[in-house]
Design an enzyme around this catalytic site. Structure first.
Site, PDB file in Angstrom:
ATOM      1  N   GLU A 290       0.827  -1.211   0.000  1.00 48.01           N
ATOM      2  CA  GLU A 290       0.000   0.000   0.000  1.00 48.01           C
ATOM      3  C   GLU A 290       0.861   1.261   0.000  1.00 48.01           C
ATOM      4  O   GLU A 290       0.542   2.231  -0.687  1.00 48.01           O
ATOM      5  CB  GLU A 290      -0.965   0.004   1.196  1.00 48.01           C
TER       6      GLU A 290
ATOM      7  N   GLU B 208       2.105   1.601  -3.551  1.00 48.26           N
ATOM      8  CA  GLU B 208       1.026   1.992  -4.459  1.00 48.26           C
ATOM      9  C   GLU B 208       0.635   3.451  -4.289  1.00 48.26           C
ATOM     10  O   GLU B 208       0.381   4.165  -5.258  1.00 48.26           O
ATOM     11  CB  GLU B 208      -0.214   1.113  -4.240  1.00 48.26           C
ATOM     12  N   GLU B 209       0.569   3.914  -3.038  1.00 48.55           N
ATOM     13  CA  GLU B 209       0.078   5.270  -2.784  1.00 48.55           C
ATOM     14  C   GLU B 209       1.147   6.346  -2.912  1.00 48.55           C
ATOM     15  O   GLU B 209       0.816   7.499  -3.192  1.00 48.55           O
ATOM     16  CB  GLU B 209      -0.565   5.347  -1.396  1.00 48.55           C
TER      17      GLU B 209
END
Length: 184
Positions: free
Chosen positions: A171, A174-175
């Site tokens: 995450e 991805e972010e």
């Protein structure tokens, strides 16, 4: 799965039943592997439930299918036509997966104790600190905090079968595009 199996209901009396496996919790699992006529299926299901419901039999060694409580009916999607006769027998939906439907039936006239299907998702938030003691925060491009000016930790959902630490690292990447190496 064969359409049915013949079992001894009483001495010298055989009945057709659906093939099933039995668990240690007085449960029955029917995993339908072949399509069959809805009427044939309904009859086999009704007969099977009747036999599973029985608590006693007329001979000394009772088969392991007597006195059952919960019935789990697993239907591959290509056999969805069998849902209607099952629901008419009193089955209800438990859950659906990409390749099958699971319906359940409670035999005793008591409140059922069948476990509920999973109803929650696991979320993660990552607290990332660099060597200079700076904390990594983000602003949402969509969602509740979009355009509010609120800063937050990178967050997301754990995917099915994924390790929670792996999910947090994924995450963050991805972010933010940042590769975080360790999670403590």
């Amino acid at each position: 799965m064969e359409k049915s199996s013949k079992v001894l209901a009483k001495e010298d009396d055989f009945v057709d039943m659906l093939n099933a496996s039995y668990d240690d919790y007085e449960g029955v699992t029917v995993d339908v592997k072949e399509d069959m006529d809805e009427n044939v299926f309904a009859t086999l299901l009704q007969t099977s439930i009747s036999q599973w419901r029985q608590k006693k039999c007329s001979y000394t060694t009772a088969p392991n299918w007597l006195g059952k409580k919960g019935v789990w009916l697993k239907l591959s999607l290509e056999f969805a036509s069998l849902v209607k006769p099952a629901v008419k027998q009193g089955f209800w939906y438990h859950h659906a997966e990409p390749t099958y439907l699971m319906l359940v039936y409670w035999i005793p006239e008591t409140n059922h104790t069948l476990p509920s299907n999973a109803s929650h998702r696991v979320g993660v938030a990552a607290f990332v600190v660099n060597s200079e003691g700076e904390i990594l925060v983000v602003q949402q491009k969509s969602g509740v905090f979009k355009g509010t000016g609120v800063w937050k930790l990178p967050t997301g959902s754990v995917e099915e079968g994924e390790d929670i630490c792996t999910a947090a690292i994924r995450e963050v990447k991805e972010e933010t595009g940042v590769s975080s190496m360790t999670i403590v």
